[in-house]
Design a protein around this motif. Structure first.
Motif, mmCIF file in Angstrom:
data_model
loop_
_atom_site.group_PDB
_atom_site.id
_atom_site.type_symbol
_atom_site.label_atom_id
_atom_site.label_comp_id
_atom_site.label_asym_id
_atom_site.label_seq_id
_atom_site.Cartn_x
_atom_site.Cartn_y
_atom_site.Cartn_z
ATOM 1 N N UNK A 256 -32.723 -114.431 48.843
ATOM 2 C CA UNK A 256 -32.893 -116.180 49.345
ATOM 3 C C UNK A 256 -33.992 -116.394 49.709
ATOM 4 N N UNK A 257 -34.299 -117.643 50.370
ATOM 5 C CA UNK A 257 -35.418 -118.274 50.673
ATOM 6 C C UNK A 257 -35.870 -117.982 52.167
ATOM 7 N N UNK A 258 -36.870 -117.273 52.480
ATOM 8 C CA UNK A 258 -37.072 -116.947 53.808
ATOM 9 C C UNK A 258 -37.939 -117.945 54.472
ATOM 10 N N UNK A 283 -33.539 -105.570 59.475
ATOM 11 C CA UNK A 283 -32.563 -106.670 60.048
ATOM 12 C C UNK A 283 -31.742 -106.131 61.166
ATOM 13 N N UNK A 284 -32.013 -106.405 62.384
ATOM 14 C CA UNK A 284 -31.192 -105.604 63.454
ATOM 15 C C UNK A 284 -30.301 -106.594 63.981
ATOM 16 N N UNK A 285 -30.147 -108.032 63.884
ATOM 17 C CA UNK A 285 -29.154 -108.939 64.329
ATOM 18 C C UNK A 285 -28.858 -110.165 63.690
ATOM 19 N N UNK A 286 -27.679 -110.350 63.687
ATOM 20 C CA UNK A 286 -27.127 -111.649 62.959
ATOM 21 C C UNK A 286 -27.328 -112.638 63.967
ATOM 22 N N UNK A 287 -28.012 -113.837 64.282
ATOM 23 C CA UNK A 287 -27.887 -114.782 65.366
ATOM 24 C C UNK A 287 -27.181 -115.839 64.830
ATOM 25 N N UNK A 288 -26.505 -115.785 63.756
ATOM 26 C CA UNK A 288 -25.693 -117.149 63.258
ATOM 27 C C UNK A 288 -26.424 -117.912 62.630
ATOM 28 N N UNK A 289 -25.559 -118.903 61.950
ATOM 29 C CA UNK A 289 -26.202 -119.989 61.203
ATOM 30 C C UNK A 289 -27.342 -119.603 60.313
ATOM 31 N N UNK A 290 -27.162 -118.527 59.689
ATOM 32 C CA UNK A 290 -28.138 -117.875 58.638
ATOM 33 C C UNK A 290 -29.588 -117.581 59.257
ATOM 34 N N UNK A 291 -29.654 -117.137 60.631
ATOM 35 C CA UNK A 291 -30.798 -116.786 61.260
ATOM 36 C C UNK A 291 -30.607 -115.216 61.481
ATOM 37 N N UNK A 292 -31.658 -114.647 61.667
ATOM 38 C CA UNK A 292 -31.656 -113.095 61.864
ATOM 39 C C UNK A 292 -32.891 -112.640 62.660
ATOM 40 N N UNK A 293 -32.656 -111.663 63.575
ATOM 41 C CA UNK A 293 -33.430 -111.081 63.979
ATOM 42 C C UNK A 293 -34.256 -109.810 63.260
ATOM 43 N N UNK A 294 -35.563 -109.549 63.041
ATOM 44 C CA UNK A 294 -35.944 -108.615 62.403
ATOM 45 C C UNK A 294 -36.927 -107.849 63.058
ATOM 46 N N UNK A 313 -36.142 -115.219 61.400
ATOM 47 C CA UNK A 313 -36.141 -115.958 60.106
ATOM 48 C C UNK A 313 -34.809 -116.683 59.944
ATOM 49 N N UNK A 314 -35.034 -117.677 59.177
ATOM 50 C CA UNK A 314 -33.785 -118.571 58.516
ATOM 51 C C UNK A 314 -33.964 -118.102 57.044
ATOM 52 N N UNK A 315 -32.501 -117.618 56.602
ATOM 53 C CA UNK A 315 -32.590 -117.200 55.122
ATOM 54 C C UNK A 315 -31.708 -118.448 54.519
#
Length: 335
Positions: A256-258, A283-294, A313-315
């Motif tokens: 995807x586009x990071x 990637x350790x957490x799915x924050x929802x709405x295509x956002x992730x904590x890394x 990041x937003x993917x």
């Protein structure tokens, strides 16, 4: 580096204390009025226990007429403490191992205090049955530590089996032969918790000089060998932000586009010029709405941790032209 910063430099010296016979109501009032999250229980000028906001909530749920109880009945003990000369890295390790968030800083002088030596200083913990640990000098919490090592106060994530290695399309303009990229994920087209990206490249003198010219950061410790030899590093080192850029390179190669939203980094060791730097991003957490904590780490050629941190990041989906190119590459066709 963080392992050279003593706890004494960041601790809060004005500690709120109460005697063992103070009531829960009196201690809770102090918490409110002093805007603190814990009170240390002190007897004969020495700390013997601690009560935190979390303790108050737990006790309030479990006891009737809680307000009249004395601190000696509800305080946490044995008291886990740290000495002023210990490093903040030691403090983080102790907070994690003891699963606590408040660490009194004590100059230990008592024989009944357990002592453990670490690289940065001495970590102490009051032994069972002891009523004294030494002179209370201050307190350090995850709040103070987060200003210096924000990523270290996160609780360790549960260990996971590595997903299978996949070769995924990289959304980059070009690659070079001495760059290495590896991605482990369940699906080559999406990201999910547990996926790991690794990007590695050597950082040369030309890289450092080009970075200095582009950014204007011409600090001589990066560019002047004779000058750098007289510093604590003893040699020229890579810009910290340039080392951080290796993380960006790894994230750019996620499916995807990071899009970077934030990055917190803690520098642990210098990165010598000419070494191979490797960024490891999990990637350790799915924050929802295509956002992730890394969780992000950069290692030097010897495997030494240069920096650690967290990124958010937003993917986004790939642009139509890139998505079409990926499909063409997968089927082996061309326009």
């Amino acid at each position: 580096m963080h392992d050279t910063i003593p706890v004494a430099e960041i601790m809060v010296e004005d500690v709120v204390t109460v005697p063992p016979d103070a009531t829960a109501t009196e201690a809770a009032t102090l918490l409110r009025d002093e805007s603190v999250s814990s009170v240390v229980v002190v007897q004969d000028d020495e700390p013997i226990g601690i009560v935190t906001e979390g303790d108050f909530v737990t006790q309030l749920c479990e006891r009737v007429d809680f307000g009249h109880l004395e601190m000696r009945e509800i305080m946490s003990r044995p008291l886990t403490t740290i000495e002023p000369t210990a490093s903040i890295v030691d403090a983080v390790a102790l907070l994690r191992s003891a699963d606590i968030e408040h660490l009194p800083v004590v100059s230990s002088t008592k024989e009944n205090t357990a002592v453990a030596e670490t690289d940065g200083g001495t970590v102490t913990a009051e032994t069972e049955g002891s009523n004294a640990t030494g002179e209370l000098r201050g307190i350090v919490t995850t709040i103070e530590l987060s200003y210096y090592v924000p990523q270290l106060v996160h609780r360790a994530t549960e260990s996971r089996d590595q997903p299978p290695r996949r070769q995924v399309r990289t959304d980059t303009q070009y690659e070079r032969d001495d760059w290495e990229f590896e991605y482990r994920g369940e699906d080559e087209s999406t990201v999910s918790v547990g996926d790991v990206a690794r990007f590695s490249k050597p950082i040369s003198e030309d890289d450092v000089e080009a970075f200095a010219a582009v950014t204007g950061d011409t600090n001589r410790v990066h560019l002047d060998a004779a000058y750098a030899a007289e510093t604590r590093f003893g040699e020229r080192i890579v810009h910290g932000v340039l080392a951080n850029g290796i993380i960006s390179a790894a994230l750019a190669r996620l499916p995807g586009l990071t899009i970077y939203l934030s990055q917190e980094s803690s520098f642990r060791a210098p990165l010598p010029i000419g070494t191979r730097a490797t960024a490891v991003c999990e990637i350790v957490e799915d924050l929802g709405r295509a956002k992730y904590r890394i969780e992000t780490v950069v290692l030097d050629g010897d495997g030494t941790t240069v920096l650690e941190g967290d990124a958010v990041v937003l993917i986004d989906e790939l642009p139509p032209v890139a998505d079409h190119e990926r499909g063409a590459a997968t089927t082996g066709s061309s326009d």
